[in-house]
Design a protein around this motif. Structure first.
Motif, PDB file in Angstrom:
ATOM      1  N   UNK A  93       1.928   1.580  -6.806  1.00 20.29           N
ATOM      2  CA  UNK A  93       2.421   1.399  -5.435  1.00 20.29           C
ATOM      3  C   UNK A  93       2.935  -0.016  -5.267  1.00 20.29           C
ATOM      4  N   UNK A 104       4.222  -0.392   2.679  1.00 23.74           N
ATOM      5  CA  UNK A 104       3.980   0.172   1.362  1.00 23.74           C
ATOM      6  C   UNK A 104       5.032   1.208   0.997  1.00 23.74           C
ATOM      7  N   UNK A 105       5.329   1.243  -0.294  1.00 25.92           N
ATOM      8  CA  UNK A 105       6.164   2.311  -0.792  1.00 25.92           C
ATOM      9  C   UNK A 105       5.347   3.582  -0.920  1.00 25.92           C
ATOM     10  N   UNK A 106       6.004   4.699  -1.172  1.00 25.23           N
ATOM     11  CA  UNK A 106       5.305   5.985  -1.261  1.00 25.23           C
ATOM     12  C   UNK A 106       4.541   6.168  -2.560  1.00 25.23           C
ATOM     13  N   UNK A 107       4.745   5.274  -3.514  1.00 29.87           N
ATOM     14  CA  UNK A 107       4.016   5.358  -4.764  1.00 29.87           C
ATOM     15  C   UNK A 107       4.770   6.111  -5.842  1.00 29.87           C
TER      16      UNK A 107
END
Lengths: 113, 113
Positions: A93, A104-107
């Motif tokens: 992430x 945060x990014x979605x991973x």
């Protein structure tokens, strides 16, 4: 609100290959981005801080030659897992600071066979 | 900053009941705290924040309480719904630039029908 994207969202690769993960800030600039790794049922663990135009800062125990970070622009940081092995399988992430919080990014889920 | 990888504690709550998720933080000088929600396979999402000059803050169905004396943070979710099932992390900000976060170990909330 600010959006951070990651690509790919899923990747399966053979042991020994390298995998690149991109993290983009879509509507804001980020001179700093953070990369985390999360193993199942565990908390986020900070791996490194990506700095635009300079070298990344790695947390203790994280191999910089194994996890290559490039922050070539104000909206893009990449994490390359070199010579991936099954133990590198994890959820990766990224995040970027916006104001006083982190977006945060979605991973990216990586599975190394 | 770094977080400690631990196996997540689990909180099971009946649908419609209130949930209370607790977090202990480490640095008495921390000025800003955030609760994140992470659904399975996704990146963390911001829920609510609180500054150290407050002891309570309310959002939509969520309330965060801060007890600086014992360095304790809690997240209260009213009328818990199935969609609230997720892992919840607290994060403390260790500097004033939004770039040095420490995550708690997380708590898995399971909502029972």
């Amino acid at each position: 609100g600010a959006v951070v994207s990651q690509h790919p969202s899923w990747v399966i690769c053979k042991s020994g290959t390298s995998v690149k993960i991109e993290c983009r800030s879509l509507d804001f600039q980020a001179t700093t981005m953070f990369w985390y790794r999360q193993f199942p049922k565990q908390s986020l663990m900070l791996m490194a801080t990506s700095n635009e135009g300079s070298k990344a800062t790695y947390e203790q125990g994280v191999e910089k030659d194994k996890f290559l970070i490039n922050h070539a622009s104000l909206t893009l940081s990449t994490l390359t897992v070199t010579s991936a092995h099954p133990e590198d399988s994890s959820f990766y992430i990224c995040s970027a600071p916006g104001g006083e919080t982190q977006y945060f990014g979605p991973g990216t889920r990586l599975l190394v066979l | 900053g770094e977080s400690v990888g631990l196996h997540l504690p689990t909180l099971s709550v009946q649908e419609g009941d209130n949930s209370i998720i607790n977090c202990a933080y480490s640095n008495s000088a921390s000025d800003y705290f955030i609760w994140y929600k992470q659904e399975s396979g996704k990146g963390p999402q911001f829920i609510i924040d609180i500054r150290s000059n407050m002891d309570k803050r309310q959002g939509q169905r969520v309330t965060v309480l801060l007890n600086k004396t014992v360095k304790h943070l809690s997240l209260q979710i009213a009328a818990t719904q199935p969609g609230d099932s997720a892992v919840y992390f607290c994060a403390e900000m260790l500097d004033n630039y939004g770039q040095n976060f420490v995550f708690g170990p997380g708590t898995r909330l399971s909502v029972l029908p």
